[in-house]
Design a protein around this motif. Structure first.
Motif, PDB file in Angstrom:
ATOM      1  N   PHE A  35       0.866  -1.301  -0.104  1.00  0.00           N
ATOM      2  CA  PHE A  35      -0.113  -0.175  -0.119  1.00  0.00           C
ATOM      3  C   PHE A  35       0.796   1.281  -0.057  1.00  0.00           C
ATOM      4  N   PRO A  36       1.930   1.489   1.015  1.00  0.00           N
ATOM      5  CA  PRO A  36       2.557   2.688   0.809  1.00  0.00           C
ATOM      6  C   PRO A  36       3.598   2.748  -0.550  1.00  0.00           C
ATOM      7  N   MET A  37       3.756   1.424  -1.113  1.00  0.00           N
ATOM      8  CA  MET A  37       4.571   1.918  -2.378  1.00  0.00           C
ATOM      9  C   MET A  37       3.788   2.442  -3.632  1.00  0.00           C
ATOM     10  N   TRP A  38       2.603   2.222  -3.500  1.00  0.00           N
ATOM     11  CA  TRP A  38       1.791   3.152  -4.478  1.00  0.00           C
ATOM     12  C   TRP A  38       1.399   4.413  -4.180  1.00  0.00           C
ATOM     13  N   GLY A  39       1.167   4.722  -2.787  1.00  0.00           N
ATOM     14  CA  GLY A  39       1.534   6.048  -2.513  1.00  0.00           C
ATOM     15  C   GLY A  39       2.605   6.785  -2.704  1.00  0.00           C
ATOM     16  N   MET A  40       3.672   5.994  -2.304  1.00  0.00           N
ATOM     17  CA  MET A  40       4.951   6.575  -2.864  1.00  0.00           C
ATOM     18  C   MET A  40       5.222   7.223  -4.423  1.00  0.00           C
ATOM     19  N   ALA A  41       4.763   6.219  -5.337  1.00  0.00           N
ATOM     20  CA  ALA A  41       4.828   6.373  -6.579  1.00  0.00           C
ATOM     21  C   ALA A  41       3.889   7.695  -6.971  1.00  0.00           C
ATOM     22  N   ALA A  42       2.483   7.646  -6.228  1.00  0.00           N
ATOM     23  CA  ALA A  42       1.577   8.861  -6.677  1.00  0.00           C
ATOM     24  C   ALA A  42       2.444  10.268  -6.274  1.00  0.00           C
ATOM     25  N   SER A  43       3.070  10.269  -4.964  1.00  0.00           N
ATOM     26  CA  SER A  43       3.410  11.571  -4.586  1.00  0.00           C
ATOM     27  C   SER A  43       4.508  11.982  -5.364  1.00  0.00           C
ATOM     28  N   LEU A  44       5.433  10.884  -5.830  1.00  0.00           N
ATOM     29  CA  LEU A  44       6.634  11.557  -6.673  1.00  0.00           C
ATOM     30  C   LEU A  44       6.235  12.146  -7.748  1.00  0.00           C
ATOM     31  N   ASN A  45       4.988  11.777  -8.392  1.00  0.00           N
ATOM     32  CA  ASN A  45       4.439  12.475  -9.490  1.00  0.00           C
ATOM     33  C   ASN A  45       4.386  13.939  -9.088  1.00  0.00           C
ATOM     34  N   ASP A  46       3.970  14.284  -8.164  1.00  0.00           N
ATOM     35  CA  ASP A  46       3.827  15.820  -7.656  1.00  0.00           C
ATOM     36  C   ASP A  46       5.389  16.391  -7.871  1.00  0.00           C
ATOM     37  N   LEU A  96      -6.666  -0.370   8.064  1.00  0.00           N
ATOM     38  CA  LEU A  96      -5.207  -0.699   8.755  1.00  0.00           C
ATOM     39  C   LEU A  96      -4.317  -0.556   7.404  1.00  0.00           C
ATOM     40  N   SER A  97      -4.567  -1.354   6.498  1.00  0.00           N
ATOM     41  CA  SER A  97      -3.738  -1.408   5.359  1.00  0.00           C
ATOM     42  C   SER A  97      -3.834   0.118   4.636  1.00  0.00           C
ATOM     43  N   GLN A  98      -4.758   0.837   4.542  1.00  0.00           N
ATOM     44  CA  GLN A  98      -4.716   2.015   4.057  1.00  0.00           C
ATOM     45  C   GLN A  98      -4.213   3.332   4.986  1.00  0.00           C
ATOM     46  N   MET A  99      -3.705   2.673   6.126  1.00  0.00           N
ATOM     47  CA  MET A  99      -3.113   3.614   7.114  1.00  0.00           C
ATOM     48  C   MET A  99      -1.895   3.923   6.834  1.00  0.00           C
ATOM     49  N   LEU A 100      -1.427   3.111   6.170  1.00  0.00           N
ATOM     50  CA  LEU A 100       0.210   2.991   5.707  1.00  0.00           C
ATOM     51  C   LEU A 100       0.551   3.814   4.553  1.00  0.00           C
ATOM     52  N   ILE A 101      -0.520   4.220   3.642  1.00  0.00           N
ATOM     53  CA  ILE A 101      -0.377   4.917   2.348  1.00  0.00           C
ATOM     54  C   ILE A 101       0.108   6.344   2.728  1.00  0.00           C
ATOM     55  N   PRO A 102      -0.275   7.131   3.747  1.00  0.00           N
ATOM     56  CA  PRO A 102       0.256   8.393   4.199  1.00  0.00           C
ATOM     57  C   PRO A 102       1.858   8.272   4.318  1.00  0.00           C
ATOM     58  N   PHE A 103       2.294   7.313   4.909  1.00  0.00           N
ATOM     59  CA  PHE A 103       3.642   7.227   5.179  1.00  0.00           C
ATOM     60  C   PHE A 103       4.301   7.053   3.610  1.00  0.00           C
ATOM     61  N   GLY A 104       3.692   6.253   2.839  1.00  0.00           N
ATOM     62  CA  GLY A 104       4.303   6.054   1.441  1.00  0.00           C
ATOM     63  C   GLY A 104       4.362   7.457   0.679  1.00  0.00           C
ATOM     64  N   ASP A 105       3.096   8.150   0.996  1.00  0.00           N
ATOM     65  CA  ASP A 105       3.161   9.583   0.330  1.00  0.00           C
ATOM     66  C   ASP A 105       4.225  10.576   0.722  1.00  0.00           C
ATOM     67  N   ALA A 106       4.487  10.655   2.258  1.00  0.00           N
ATOM     68  CA  ALA A 106       5.547  11.519   2.842  1.00  0.00           C
ATOM     69  C   ALA A 106       6.832  10.900   2.557  1.00  0.00           C
ATOM     70  N   GLY A 107       7.033   9.501   2.181  1.00  0.00           N
ATOM     71  CA  GLY A 107       8.317   9.180   1.760  1.00  0.00           C
ATOM     72  C   GLY A 107       8.682   9.523   0.430  1.00  0.00           C
ATOM     73  N   GLY A 108       7.782   9.339  -0.494  1.00  0.00           N
ATOM     74  CA  GLY A 108       8.036   9.798  -1.812  1.00  0.00           C
ATOM     75  C   GLY A 108       8.439  11.249  -1.841  1.00  0.00           C
ATOM     76  N   ILE A 109       7.804  12.201  -1.119  1.00  0.00           N
ATOM     77  CA  ILE A 109       8.146  13.622  -1.181  1.00  0.00           C
ATOM     78  C   ILE A 109       9.453  13.974  -0.438  1.00  0.00           C
ATOM     79  N   LEU A 110       9.778  13.216   0.746  1.00  0.00           N
ATOM     80  CA  LEU A 110      10.917  13.322   1.092  1.00  0.00           C
ATOM     81  C   LEU A 110      12.140  12.791   0.169  1.00  0.00           C
ATOM     82  N   LEU A 111      12.073  11.761  -0.658  1.00  0.00           N
ATOM     83  CA  LEU A 111      12.722  11.280  -1.278  1.00  0.00           C
ATOM     84  C   LEU A 111      12.980  12.322  -2.685  1.00  0.00           C
ATOM     85  N   GLY A 112      11.841  12.863  -2.815  1.00  0.00           N
ATOM     86  CA  GLY A 112      12.054  14.047  -3.939  1.00  0.00           C
ATOM     87  C   GLY A 112      12.668  15.046  -3.371  1.00  0.00           C
TER      88      GLY A 112
END
Length: 458
Positions: free
Chosen positions: A44-55, A166-182
């Protein structure tokens, strides 16, 4: 309550092979296999990370390829267009194979798409990057179509909503991770890229663009490592089938794709939920795609690196909004909570539009708080309208297809920004979307008050 006597042939096989779970005929398990559930949830956080990297990519490509706001929206068009085109094929593959097979297929495309960024950075063409983004989206279409439903099925039916939340709760961590990587890998060492290219000769700008595009590779190197590890772990792990047996259908056979689509299209309340999800996907993508660029325009002297902080904060408040909404929905009517979240979220966007001051950026950030519960709640609420459960898998695909809103609505917002010359005014587009979603939940709440005996979620 789950019926222990409602067993199918897979139950016998489970007993013979001494697997740690028992599957019932409706596809649910007697208990949640913890390791398998964790593996699925980590996707779940992996697709969040991919989406936030788009930004991040949108901000970068606007400068490198000299794009208008409308043209930059095609990054999201390629991304969410992949979801739309592949959701039904993904559901068909799940129906004919297994969730594990669909997940491994999705991870394969995800890995290929990330790998495509390496030749794309050398070819330095916008189209090549869009192809890479599209291939990633194909993988994510398989992953979301399978993992969202699989998470609900991996255990007792009574706790299915808890598992998906619970699974969906992990998505924001992936989103934040993608932005931090960027922030630290793509924007590191640069201030405001739009200012840095001013005054450069064509040769200097070409060299600058090549340097910047090489930085694009950095986040995807780390993502590739994680994806390959996840692929290997899932490939060698025995995963539950978690699928209802054909005997649950009246004729003992799985419904065809045509039959499933026909049923869903004639299910009015379900299709309204799909429409609400379309608007939500578009609204969320608009706000997240334009937040960094809005900060760059409205706050004097801010750098690209500093502007990403607003997205990081946004993901944090998004997570907080999820937590509060989950608690509130245990205390009050789900639809009533969604109405209040919608009203306050719309108000936050109106503030962003009308307050002509750098503090307006906080209106966009505050909106993230009210985004929190919408995706999983609309998803679950919509599937609850499918009373013939043999159509649930295709219903889940319809929900994933509604993400095409994330491709189309940002183009409208970009066009409003270009034509009006005001990105701030363009936030009227997600504001209208939020208002329409709120109206949808107002009518759903009224329907539930009129039919309390038919409410499944409370």
């Amino acid at each position: 309550m789950d019926n222990p006597n409602n067993l199918n042939t897979s139950t016998v096989k489970n007993s013979t092979k001494k697997l740690p779970w028992v599957q019932y005929s409706d596809g649910y398990l007697n208990k949640t296999p913890v390791w398998q559930y964790i593996l699925v949830s980590l996707i779940f956080p992996m697709w969040g990370m991919a989406a936030s990297l788009n930004d991040i990519l949108i901000t970068q490509f606007k400068t490198v390829f000299s794009l208008s706001d409308t043209a930059t929206a095609f990054v999201q068009f390629a991304f969410y267009g992949g979801y739309f085109l592949l959701a039904i094929p993904a559901a068909t593959i799940i129906r004919k194979n297994t969730y594990k097979f669909a997940i491994l297929t999705g991870l394969t495309f995800f890995i290929i798409g990330c790998g495509m960024f390496f030749p794309a950075s050398h070819m330095a063409t916008y189209g090549m990057f869009l192809v890479a983004v599209f291939i990633i989206a194909i993988g994510l279409s398989f992953l979301e179509t399978s993992c969202d439903t699989y998470s609900t099925m991996m255990g007792p039916k009574s706790s299915s909503n808890l598992r998906i939340n619970l699974s969906q709760m992990l998505i924001p961590f992936g989103d934040a991770g993608g932005i931090l990587l960027g922030k630290y890998l793509v924007f590191a060492g640069h201030g405001n890229m739009a200012d840095e290219v001013k005054g450069l000769s064509s040769v200097q700008k070409l060299a600058y663009n090549k340097e910047v595009l090489q930085l694009t590779l950095q986040p995807y190197k780390y993502i590739l490592i994680v994806l390959i590890i996840l692929f290997a772990l899932i490939a060698v792990t025995k995963m539950p089938l978690s699928k209802a047996t054909p005997s649950t259908s009246k004729n003992g056979k799985e419904p065809s794709t045509k039959e499933s689509i026909s049923y869903l299209l004639h299910n009015g309340r379900f299709m309204k939920s799909v429409g609400a999800q379309f608007l939500y996907a578009g609204m969320q993508t608009c706000v997240w795609s334009f937040t960094i660029r809005f900060a760059l325009r409205i706050i004097p002297g801010i750098s690209d690196h500093e502007a990403t902080n607003y997205m990081v904060i946004g993901y944090m408040v998004w997570f907080a909004g999820k937590i509060l909404a989950t608690w509130l929905m245990h205390k009050f009517s789900i639809t009533k909570v969604m109405v209040w979240y919608g009203l306050l979220g719309t108000a936050a966007l109106i503030f962003t539009i009308v307050y002509h001051h750098p503090a307006a950026i906080w209106g966009a950030v505050a909106t993230d708080f009210f985004f929190g519960p919408f995706w999983p709640t609309i998803y679950a609420h919509g599937l609850d309208q499918i009373h013939e459960k043999k159509y649930t898998e295709t219903g889940g695909a319809f929900m994933v297809m509604s993400l095409i809103g994330g491709a189309l609505v940002p183009i409208i917002m970009g066009r409003v920004s270009d034509l009006s010359g005001s990105m701030q005014l363009a936030f009227i587009v997600p504001a209208i979307c939020f208002a329409l979603i709120t109206i949808y939940f107002i009518f759903e709440h009224r329907w539930e008050k009129a039919h309390p005996d038919q409410v499944q979620e409370h």
